[in-house]
Design a protein around this motif. Structure first.
Motif, short mmCIF file in Angstrom:
data_model
loop_
_atom_site.label_atom_id
_atom_site.label_comp_id
_atom_site.label_asym_id
_atom_site.label_seq_id
_atom_site.Cartn_x
_atom_site.Cartn_y
_atom_site.Cartn_z
N THR A 1 0.82 -1.21 0.00
CA THR A 1 0.00 0.00 0.00
C THR A 1 0.85 1.26 0.00
O THR A 1 0.33 2.37 -0.10
CB THR A 1 -0.94 0.04 1.22
N SER B 1 -4.68 -0.64 5.21
CA SER B 1 -4.35 0.33 4.17
C SER B 1 -4.57 1.76 4.65
O SER B 1 -3.77 2.66 4.35
CB SER B 1 -5.17 0.06 2.90
N LEU C 1 -12.32 -3.67 -8.75
CA LEU C 1 -11.47 -4.68 -8.11
C LEU C 1 -11.34 -5.92 -8.98
O LEU C 1 -10.26 -6.52 -9.07
CB LEU C 1 -12.03 -5.05 -6.74
N ILE D 1 -4.26 -5.43 3.28
CA ILE D 1 -4.67 -4.42 2.31
C ILE D 1 -6.00 -3.79 2.71
O ILE D 1 -6.18 -2.57 2.65
CB ILE D 1 -4.76 -5.02 0.90
N PHE D 2 -6.95 -4.62 3.18
CA PHE D 2 -8.28 -4.10 3.49
C PHE D 2 -8.36 -3.48 4.89
O PHE D 2 -9.14 -2.57 5.11
CB PHE D 2 -9.33 -5.20 3.35
N VAL E 1 -10.74 -0.18 -3.22
CA VAL E 1 -10.46 -1.06 -2.08
C VAL E 1 -11.25 -0.60 -0.86
O VAL E 1 -11.90 -1.40 -0.17
CB VAL E 1 -8.95 -1.09 -1.76
N SER E 2 -11.22 0.70 -0.56
CA SER E 2 -11.89 1.22 0.64
C SER E 2 -13.41 1.17 0.52
O SER E 2 -14.11 1.01 1.51
CB SER E 2 -11.43 2.65 0.93
#
Length: 271
Positions: A17, A70, A192, A66-67, A184-185
């Motif tokens: 990230t 980040s 995605l 990542i989730f 992603v957010s």
């Protein structure tokens, strides 16, 4: 299942990230780089089930980082960019002694290996002179936008396979960083899915190439890996800090990065 791969994956995912930091470099730091390449390549063969114990926990860790991390990593990078980058500098440099030992495990370095190393340093180092931009979030998701996102995923996937090349930096250079991070957010599934498809295809292609060279030109391949790791220093280096407090903080975080590399190396190489 190699459940310790969850924390390894979280470290790799968190690093991906941050523009300038490569998940492949973290795999090198953790001592699992060649095992990672072999597992991905093996997953594409008839023995794919044997690789699940390695890849599933690693993938879970990467996705979780990542989730869930980040936002934190991005905040730290924005708020304390200098100290964070000096931490990664220490982490990257701390693994080099191990890499040189591993590279010469089969064949001592010769002139051609040093030339490959230097060429790799120059190649990755030049990325630091590019002028990346996050770009605006792509609002109009036309066919051309999806093709751009797919191509970005293919290019950025090299970050997982090749040390020293940052996936986030590649997204920034291609102007899709803000769009991908926003997806992603906000769990924007179409973005995605398209970007993820590009990443998967890129990983498959690059892994086969790297696996071939590791099997047939082991020392030469590691010379390239070492060069890429050294070259990433020029990409990550934020410049000399101004002010005594910033200098002290950067020195401390750099030392912490060196110590973390040594500790991770000691833990991983004994495992």
């Amino acid at each position: 299942m190699e459940w310790k791969n969850i924390y390894r994956g979280m470290l790799m995912g968190a690093s991906d990230t941050i523009p300038g930091v490569s998940g492949g470099t973290i795999a090198v730091v953790l001592g699992i780089y060649d095992q990672l390449i072999a597992a991905i390549n093996g997953f594409l063969s008839k023995d794919w089930k044997k690789q699940l114990g390695f890849l599933i926990p690693l993938g879970l860790g990467i996705a979780a980082a990542i989730f869930s991390l980040s936002h934190i990593i991005t905040w730290l990078f924005k708020t304390y960019p200098g100290p964070i980058q000096f931490f990664f500098l220490g982490l990257i440099l701390g693994v080099l002694p191990f890499l040189f030992n591993k590279a010469e495990a089969k064949t001592p370095f010769q002139i051609q290996h040093y030339l490959l190393l230097i060429a790799s340093v120059v190649f990755v180092g030049l990325l630091g002179f590019l002028d990346p931009t996050r770009g605006d979030i792509i609002e109009n998701l036309s066919s051309a936008a999806y093709i751009r996102l797919f191509f970005s995923g293919v290019v950025a996937s090299s970050a997982l396979v090749l040390p020293g090349i940052s996936g986030s930096l590649m997204f920034m250079i291609l102007g899709t960083f803000a769009t991908v991070m926003g997806a992603v957010s906000q769990l924007q599934l179409d973005v995605l899915a398209v970007t993820g498809a590009g990443i998967v295809i890129g990983i498959v292609l690059m892994t086969k190439i790297v696996s071939y060279f590791l099997n047939n030109f082991y020392t030469g391949m590691f010379a390239v890996v070492i060069g890429m790791v050294i070259g990433s220093v020029f990409v990550v280096f934020p410049g000399w800090p101004a002010g005594a407090a910033s200098v002290i903080t950067s020195i401390i975080t750099f030392a912490v990065g060196l110590a973390a590399a040594a500790l991770l190396g000691r833990l991983e190489y004994k495992a």
